[in-house]
Design an enzyme around this catalytic site. Structure first.
Site, PDB file in Angstrom:
ATOM      1  N   CYS A  84       9.655  -0.332   8.309  1.00 22.92           N
ATOM      2  CA  CYS A  84       9.264  -0.278   9.724  1.00 22.92           C
ATOM      3  C   CYS A  84       7.753  -0.378   9.924  1.00 22.92           C
ATOM      4  O   CYS A  84       7.005   0.115   9.091  1.00 22.92           O
ATOM      5  CB  CYS A  84       9.761   1.030  10.329  1.00 22.92           C
ATOM      6  SG  CYS A  84      11.562   1.009  10.421  1.00 22.92           S
ATOM      7  N   PRO A  85       7.301  -1.041  10.983  1.00 20.25           N
ATOM      8  CA  PRO A  85       8.101  -1.675  12.046  1.00 20.25           C
ATOM      9  C   PRO A  85       8.658  -3.053  11.684  1.00 20.25           C
ATOM     10  O   PRO A  85       9.437  -3.615  12.446  1.00 20.25           O
ATOM     11  CB  PRO A  85       7.090  -1.796  13.187  1.00 20.25           C
ATOM     12  CG  PRO A  85       5.764  -1.920  12.506  1.00 20.25           C
ATOM     13  CD  PRO A  85       5.856  -1.078  11.266  1.00 20.25           C
ATOM     14  N   GLY A  86       8.263  -3.614  10.518  1.00 23.55           N
ATOM     15  CA  GLY A  86       8.933  -4.853  10.110  1.00 23.55           C
ATOM     16  C   GLY A  86       8.014  -5.998   9.690  1.00 23.55           C
ATOM     17  O   GLY A  86       8.455  -7.138   9.564  1.00 23.55           O
ATOM     18  N   LYS A  95      -0.194   2.550  -3.693  1.00 23.39           N
ATOM     19  CA  LYS A  95      -1.288   3.175  -2.946  1.00 23.39           C
ATOM     20  C   LYS A  95      -2.223   3.832  -3.957  1.00 23.39           C
ATOM     21  O   LYS A  95      -1.768   4.517  -4.892  1.00 23.39           O
ATOM     22  CB  LYS A  95      -0.751   4.215  -1.954  1.00 23.39           C
ATOM     23  CG  LYS A  95       0.389   3.691  -1.078  1.00 23.39           C
ATOM     24  CD  LYS A  95      -0.042   2.620  -0.107  1.00 23.39           C
ATOM     25  CE  LYS A  95       1.167   1.940   0.540  1.00 23.39           C
ATOM     26  NZ  LYS A  95       0.827   0.745   1.332  1.00 23.39           N
TER      27      LYS A  95
HETATM   28  C1  LIG Z   1       3.052   1.352   5.527  1.00 23.46           C
HETATM   29  S1  LIG Z   1       4.526   1.572   6.383  1.00 23.46           S
HETATM   30  C2  LIG Z   1       5.371   0.060   6.122  1.00 23.46           C
HETATM   31  C3  LIG Z   1       4.866  -1.057   6.985  1.00 23.46           C
HETATM   32  C4  LIG Z   1       5.726  -2.288   6.848  1.00 23.46           C
HETATM   33  N1  LIG Z   1       5.649  -2.858   5.494  1.00 23.46           N
HETATM   34  C5  LIG Z   1       5.302  -3.341   7.824  1.00 23.46           C
HETATM   35  O1  LIG Z   1       4.745  -4.357   7.414  1.00 23.46           O
HETATM   36  O2  LIG Z   1       5.532  -3.172   9.026  1.00 23.46           O
HETATM   37  C6  LIG Z   1       5.404   2.658   5.359  1.00 23.46           C
HETATM   38  C7  LIG Z   1       6.809   2.913   5.840  1.00 23.46           C
HETATM   39  O3  LIG Z   1       7.505   3.563   4.778  1.00 23.46           O
HETATM   40  C8  LIG Z   1       8.441   4.431   5.334  1.00 23.46           C
HETATM   41  N2  LIG Z   1       8.844   5.401   4.318  1.00 23.46           N
HETATM   42  C9  LIG Z   1       8.083   6.314   3.673  1.00 23.46           C
HETATM   43  N3  LIG Z   1       8.828   7.007   2.795  1.00 23.46           N
HETATM   44  C10 LIG Z   1      10.081   6.508   2.894  1.00 23.46           C
HETATM   45  C11 LIG Z   1      11.305   6.781   2.232  1.00 23.46           C
HETATM   46  N4  LIG Z   1      11.374   7.742   1.293  1.00 23.46           N
HETATM   47  N5  LIG Z   1      12.388   6.053   2.562  1.00 23.46           N
HETATM   48  C12 LIG Z   1      12.322   5.085   3.483  1.00 23.46           C
HETATM   49  N6  LIG Z   1      11.196   4.774   4.141  1.00 23.46           N
HETATM   50  C13 LIG Z   1      10.087   5.477   3.846  1.00 23.46           C
HETATM   51  C14 LIG Z   1       7.725   5.034   6.541  1.00 23.46           C
HETATM   52  O4  LIG Z   1       8.682   5.491   7.476  1.00 23.46           O
HETATM   53  C15 LIG Z   1       6.920   3.836   7.051  1.00 23.46           C
HETATM   54  O5  LIG Z   1       7.587   3.177   8.100  1.00 23.46           O
END
Ligand SMILES: C[S@@+](CC[C@H](N)C(=O)[O-])C[C@H]1O[C@@H](n2cnc3c(N)ncnc32)[C@H](O)[C@@H]1O
Length: 361
Positions: free
Chosen positions: A219-221, A304
């Site tokens: 998210c958000p995608g 990270k």
């Molecule tokens: C940096 S954001 C991702 C952004 C995404 N790649 C984009 O381009 O829109 C990190 C995401 O990882 C999700 N997240 C973190 N830990 C998670 C887990 N254990 N399982 C699923 N999602 C996770 C968070 O909810 C967040 O939406």
């Protein structure tokens, strides 16, 4: 040529310094690094001048995570402002014939201020270099690239890189336009990763319409958007909300699940991508699990970086992958890069080419 000049993101000089020292030593070369914080480059001074040429041939540029570009070069200082062209030509007179000239600056605010000057000097400099047979009139593949990295308006490192072992991009940066309908800026990270890690002639077949992708932490995608754009069907795993337009494509299934626990029903995933913000070793172990169990063929994931010892952390994770995949007899290709669109993270590409069947059946 007495040194190797390495471009990096401003703030990552100590990591780039640790990395070149490590790889040069591994190939049996000795030297020392000159690096200043937030300058966007480091210089590896070789104890023996001719080693700089050997380093940029023998150390695989693909194994350099923090280096955006590099070249074997020398420092030219106190150029007369009324004739900088002659000073650069003079410094380059022993170079083998290069196919291309790149007049560059470090990627910093000070560097940006010099870019107009770099553009201005490029044409007269190129003409003068052509006259002396240092640079070809027309670019030719497989010939070295000449670099002039201006630090100030009268100081530059001048040198060359080999086109088979460098970055193809000006200043080592692939600039991409943000798509107007992209759900987040981090979409550019995955787009850049596909461009940097997959050779151009293979891109359409390796990331192709109809393939299946899984996006962990979707998210958000922004990353899902890149898979959808390439015609893939995507399982997006995240507890957060996905972009509505993406969901309307019909190519995305959203699972509100824990990305560390989710596994696909079948071992038929072409691409696993993962942008979850977690400890790098935890993400690395997850990727290893997916790889040895043959859940997916190709992987792109972010690690990270910690605040300190970023080089150590990255190399620890890469070593974990290499050791574990070797232990299980998995064949693979692995590359990692601190991409232009990455900030406090690096991006890893893993291509699993063979998994012994007894591991997962
Ligand atoms: C940096 S954001 C991702 C952004 C995404 N790649 C984009 O381009 O829109 C990190 C995401 O990882 C999700 N997240 C973190 N830990 C998670 C887990 N254990 N399982 C699923 N999602 C996770 C968070 O909810 C967040 O939406």
């Amino acid at each position: 040529m007495s040194c190797v000049v390495i471009y990096c993101r401003s703030g990552f000089e100590s990591d780039a310094a640790a990395e070149i020292t490590f790889h040069a030593a591994e190939q049996g070369f000795a030297g020392y690094v000159k690096a200043k914080p937030n300058t966007g480059y480091v210089v590896y001074e070789c104890f023996e001048a001719h080693h700089s040429d050997e380093i940029i041939k023998k150390v695989d540029f693909k194994n350099m995570v923090f280096a955006r570009q590099w070249f074997a070069g020398k420092l030219v200082e106190n150029m007369p402002v009324e004739d900088r062209v002659s000073a650069v030509v003079d410094a380059a007179k022993e170079f083998t014939l290069c196919s291309e000239l790149r007049v560059e600056t470090p990627d910093t605010n000070e560097g940006k201020e010099l870019l107009t000057f770099c553009k201005k000097i490029s044409t007269p400099l190129k003409k003068a270099l052509e006259k002396k047979n240092i640079v070809l009139r027309e670019p030719k593949v497989n010939r070295p690239v000449m670099h002039t990295l201006f630090l100030t308006n009268n100081t530059a490192y001048v040198g060359y890189s080999y086109s088979f072992n460098n970055s193809a991009y000006f200043m080592g940066i692939l600039r991409l336009r943000m798509p107007s309908d992209g759900p987040s800026r981090s979409t550019l990270k995955l787009d850049e990763a596909f461009n940097v890690f997959i050779p151009e002639q293979q891109r359409e077949t390796r990331a192709a319409p109809g393939m299946r992708g899984v996006d962990l932490g979707a998210c958000p995608g922004g990353w899902t958007y890149q898979l959808v754009r390439r015609g893939m069907f995507v399982s997006a795993i995240d507890n957060g909300p996905m972009n509505d337009d993406l969901m309307e494509t019909g190519q995305v299934k959203h699972f509100r699940a824990d990305g560390f626990k989710y596994r696909p029903e079948k071992r038929n995933i072409d691409w696993l991508v993962c942008d979850m913000v977690e400890k790098p070793t935890k993400v690395t172990n997850l990727m290893i699990d997916w790889a040895v169990n043959a859940y997916a063929k190709e992987f792109i994931f972010n690690l990270k970086l910690p605040m300190k010892k970023r080089f150590d952390s990255v190399y620890e994770c890469l070593t974990m992958i290499k050791e574990q995949l070797a232990k299980y007899g998995v064949s693979y290709e692995l590359q990692a890069k601190h991409l232009y669109h990455d900030r406090e993270e690096i991006t890893v590409h893993l291509n699993v080419t063979k998994v012994p069947q007894n591991l997962y059946s």
